[in-house]
Enzyme design. Structure first.
Site, short mmCIF file in Angstrom:
data_model
loop_
_atom_site.label_atom_id
_atom_site.label_comp_id
_atom_site.label_asym_id
_atom_site.label_seq_id
_atom_site.Cartn_x
_atom_site.Cartn_y
_atom_site.Cartn_z
CE LYS A 1 -21.63 -7.35 -4.47
NZ LYS A 1 -22.44 -7.90 -5.50
CE LYS A 2 -14.80 -16.18 2.98
NZ LYS A 2 -14.14 -15.55 4.16
CG ASP A 3 -14.79 -10.61 5.14
OD1 ASP A 3 -14.80 -11.46 5.90
OD2 ASP A 3 -14.16 -11.21 3.95
CB SER B 1 -6.26 -16.51 4.64
OG SER B 1 -6.42 -15.54 3.69
NE ARG B 2 -9.56 -17.14 10.67
CZ ARG B 2 -9.66 -15.86 10.60
NH1 ARG B 2 -10.62 -15.28 9.81
NH2 ARG B 2 -9.46 -15.21 11.69
CD GLN C 1 -9.30 -7.67 11.50
OE1 GLN C 1 -8.94 -6.67 11.02
NE2 GLN C 1 -9.81 -8.76 10.62
N GLY D 1 -3.04 -10.47 4.03
CA GLY D 1 -1.91 -11.51 3.37
C GLY D 1 -2.15 -12.87 3.44
CG HIS E 1 -6.60 -11.61 -0.59
ND1 HIS E 1 -6.46 -13.23 -0.27
CD2 HIS E 1 -7.27 -11.17 0.32
CE1 HIS E 1 -6.59 -13.25 1.11
NE2 HIS E 1 -7.12 -12.03 1.36
CG LEU F 1 -2.12 -11.76 -0.94
CD1 LEU F 1 -1.59 -10.77 -2.06
CD2 LEU F 1 -3.26 -10.82 -0.14
#
Ligand code: AMP
Length: 279
Positions: free
Chosen positions: A145-147, A183-184, A58, A28, A34, A30
């Site tokens: 791909k960010k993660d 989101s952060r 997590q 979420g 996303h 978003l």
């Protein structure tokens, strides 16, 4: 857009879908990153299902689970406007019922890079993604791909369990300054945002150095560090180069396509980013 608030609603709602299903799992809050995953799924599949679930497994006790940004109504409106078909918003009990049994999948990548700073993180990620995939049964899974390490571990898990799901990896979406959307980022002050924008700029300097023929991993890493904001250099968790296929860390010369991966704390906020180094 139909919204499923629990497992029963999801099962009833999707049981007769005889078509290609794309699935976009999220936590979420978003943003355009996303949204790009949803757009790709809408283009490539017959029905798109998103999920919003902030997965407690997590987060370690010292992390930001309780203050993780939440924007459910805005998220729903964005997805409706896009034309997303279904949204699954399960409760904790839907995902982790009393009789929940964890899968025991541990990849060789669980403990490196992100995993060495967040020891239980990837176990939490594989538990939730496995559970969601078993509930949703998608044909395609859209991941960013960010993660990059998460993407690799989930792909390996899907192979390990021989799940009939194709993973689609989506490009990193950035703001105007180059900062990878997250989101952060809402935690960052204006000054921190400015500092954070040097992460991608420095990744680009390093990639240019590589594109100009330098294949030494230590030189490429040094180029990144030299260009990063001085305040941030002290707060690098890691800056590493991995083989793009195996995700094994490259210490010497870069012979194969690789990823330059970084995790940096900006104030109290930990950010990750990466660029590809293509030989
Ligand atoms: P999250 O809500 O942070 O769990 O992210 C859900 C999905 O969105 C994951 O597959 C992420 O890799 C992806 N994602 C997050 N940020 C970005 C971004 N800036 N660009 C592309 N994908 C992203």
């Amino acid at each position: 857009m139909k919204i499923f608030r629990n497992n029963a609603e999801l099962m009833q709602g999707i049981q007769n879908l005889n078509c290609k299903i794309g699935f976009v799992p999220t936590m979420g809050a978003l943003h355009s990153g996303h949204i790009s995953l949803f757009k790709q799924s809408l283009l490539e599949t017959d029905k798109t299902i998103g999920s919003i679930f902030v997965n407690p497994k997590q987060f370690s006790p010292s992390e930001d689970l309780n203050r993780y940004p939440k924007n459910l109504n805005t998220d729903i409106n964005q997805l409706k406007d896009l034309g997303v078909d279904y949204l699954f918003v399960p409760s904790i009990d839907d995902i982790y019922p009393d009789n929940f049994e964890e899968i025991d999948y541990i990849s060789d990548l669980h403990g490196i890079l992100e995993g060495s700073f967040r020891p239980s993180h990837f176990n939490g990620v594989v538990q939730v993604v496995y559970r969601l995939l078993k509930l949703v049964h998608p044909d395609y899974l859209y991941l960013g791909k960010k993660d990059a390490q998460q993407l690799k571990i989930i792909s390996k898990m899907i192979d390990h369990y021989k799940m009939p799901i194709k993973v689609k990896s989506c490009e990193i979406i950035r703001d105007q300054s180059g900062l990878a959307l997250s989101s952060r980022n809402t935690y960052l002050s204006t000054q921190e945002k400015l500092q954070a924008s040097t992460i991608y700029k420095s990744l680009c300097y390093a990639r240019n150095h590589f594109d100009n023929g330098n294949r030494s991993s230590s030189e490429i890493i040094k180029t990144f560090e030299k260009n990063l904001n001085d305040q941030l250099v002290k707060n690098i968790d890691y800056v590493s180069i991995v083989d793009e296929t195996t995700f094994m860390i490259t210490n010497g010369n870069i012979e194969n396509n690789a990823l330059l991966l970084v995790a940096v704390k900006v104030g109290a906020t930990r950010l990750i980013d990466n660029v590809e180094l293509l030989v």
